[in-house]
Design an enzyme around this catalytic site. Sequence first.
Site, PDB file in Angstrom:
ATOM      1  CB  CYS A   1      -0.956  -0.018   1.179  1.00  0.00           C
ATOM      2  SG  CYS A   1      -2.120  -1.364   1.025  1.00  0.00           S
TER       3      CYS A   1
ATOM      4  CG  PHE B   1      -6.876  -5.454  -0.183  1.00  0.00           C
ATOM      5  CD1 PHE B   1      -6.196  -4.258  -0.046  1.00  0.00           C
ATOM      6  CD2 PHE B   1      -6.655  -6.446   0.749  1.00  0.00           C
ATOM      7  CE1 PHE B   1      -5.295  -4.050   0.993  1.00  0.00           C
ATOM      8  CE2 PHE B   1      -5.757  -6.261   1.794  1.00  0.00           C
ATOM      9  CZ  PHE B   1      -5.079  -5.063   1.919  1.00  0.00           C
TER      10      PHE B   1
ATOM     11  CG  HIS C   1      -3.088   4.110   1.690  1.00  0.00           C
ATOM     12  ND1 HIS C   1      -3.735   3.705   0.545  1.00  0.00           N
ATOM     13  CD2 HIS C   1      -2.956   2.996   2.452  1.00  0.00           C
ATOM     14  CE1 HIS C   1      -3.968   2.407   0.613  1.00  0.00           C
ATOM     15  NE2 HIS C   1      -3.511   1.949   1.759  1.00  0.00           N
TER      16      HIS C   1
ATOM     17  CG  ASN D   1      -6.309  -0.583   0.848  1.00  0.00           C
ATOM     18  OD1 ASN D   1      -5.584  -0.323  -0.106  1.00  0.00           O
ATOM     19  ND2 ASN D   1      -5.844  -0.790   2.061  1.00  0.00           N
TER      20      ASN D   1
END
Length: 396
Positions: free
Chosen positions: A162, A210, A307, A340
């Site tokens: 990430c 994800f 993030h 994500n």
Amino acid sequence: MHESRSMEHGEGPATVLAIGTANPSGAIVPQDEFADQFFRVTKSEHLTYLKEKLKRICQKTGIEKRHFHMTEDILRAHPEFLDRELPSLDARIHIVATEVPKLAASAAAKAIAEWGRPATDITHLVFSTYSGCRAPSADLQLASLLGLRHSVCRTILSLHGCYGGARALHLAKDLAENNRGARVLVACSEITLVCFGGPDGGNLVGHALFGDGAGAVIVGAGPFAAGERPLFEMVSATQTTIPGTEHALGMQVTGGGIDFHLAIQVPMLLGHSVERCLLDAFASSAAAVGDDDAGDVAWNDLFWAVHPGGRPILDKIEAVLKLEPGKLAASRHVLREYGNMSGATIVFVLDELRRRRREEEADRDDDHQLPEWGAMLAFGPGITIETMVLHIPQAN
Ligand SMILES: CC(=O)CC(=O)SCCNC(=O)CCNC(=O)[C@H](O)C(C)(C)COP(=O)(O)OP(=O)(O)OC[C@H]1O[C@@H](n2cnc3c(N)ncnc32)[C@H](O)[C@@H]1OP(=O)(O)O
């Protein structure tokens, strides 16, 4: 000699000149349907305890939908993807070796169109992905899909997870500032197909979190060509590893695909470290701009590109920095709309930030100033924290 060396460097800080994003066309799954769909397609309906747990987790993610390359047709053709004990890495890599660069090319084509110069003017390419288990890798394929020149300097960043997008931007900054005239294409492309598998107690959070996406950014330092429009100056960048946390976050390539490990303590560990990273990054930005006062910042006076690793991570950062509600709105928006997308996510956040800023600029009255300075944060295995100080040039 000194003069000729200085002529080799860019003028001023590296700058984001254009941004593009893309998602695969395979499937868009609403988060409130994900658990039912996931247990059905993985033929795991009998694991009722795990299904209920995944439903609980999905409700708390702050995600509304995610995009995936994976479809039921692909799963029917590859039943081995359901059982992590079966060898399936070759088949997964075979699919993503084509799809990861293709998705990156869609994002990059948008960035190049916005930039307004031909793709052959790109001098460097930095590509980040967790799916690049081959050589030559996705960077070469992207270069050929875009028709980049054969002398383009390529770098592939693999398995940075990430923080891959932020690491690629940090590297692009160094390249652009140290090579006069360089124009760096940063591309980040992530497809969860390499991690897909049936449910077990340890991987539910990854399945809930994800999604797939790609982001691309053109980075360059001055002098700028006619038509080039600086969006964000990348004033200073730092990388920090939190000592003793190497087991908290990780990815492992196995014969059955890539496994993720996300320890429950990650939001807390980030919360303990993030302010120190920001103070260090702003101190180096003060040194970079030669202004001692530039290191004294009130966190609420900045704009934020964080993030969105997970909803509790954003909550924790908001709490420790005492940020006003709405400061992390761009990150929460991206998490809600896409989940994500690992390293690609930060590019979506930058894109959303500039979109919101344009709207706010159009709506604001004269005495309401928008923040000129901002901070970008991304995290991944290590635990590694990439921090960047951003500045919006006056013309914007
Ligand atoms: C690898 C990379 O490079 C990727 C990166 O982005 S790094 C950052 C990755 N992100 C994270 O680590 C954060 C992920 N966590 C989350 O998003 C949230 O914790 C969550 C949505 C999973 C749950 O939200 P929450 O507010 O913590 O709710 P909470 O009620 O405490 O937990 C719900 C359930 O999830 C479980 N859970 C929470 N975090 C967990 C974790 N990391 N691993 C396993 N289970 C977890 C809890 O034990 C709880 O289980 P039960 O319902 O059976 O009690």
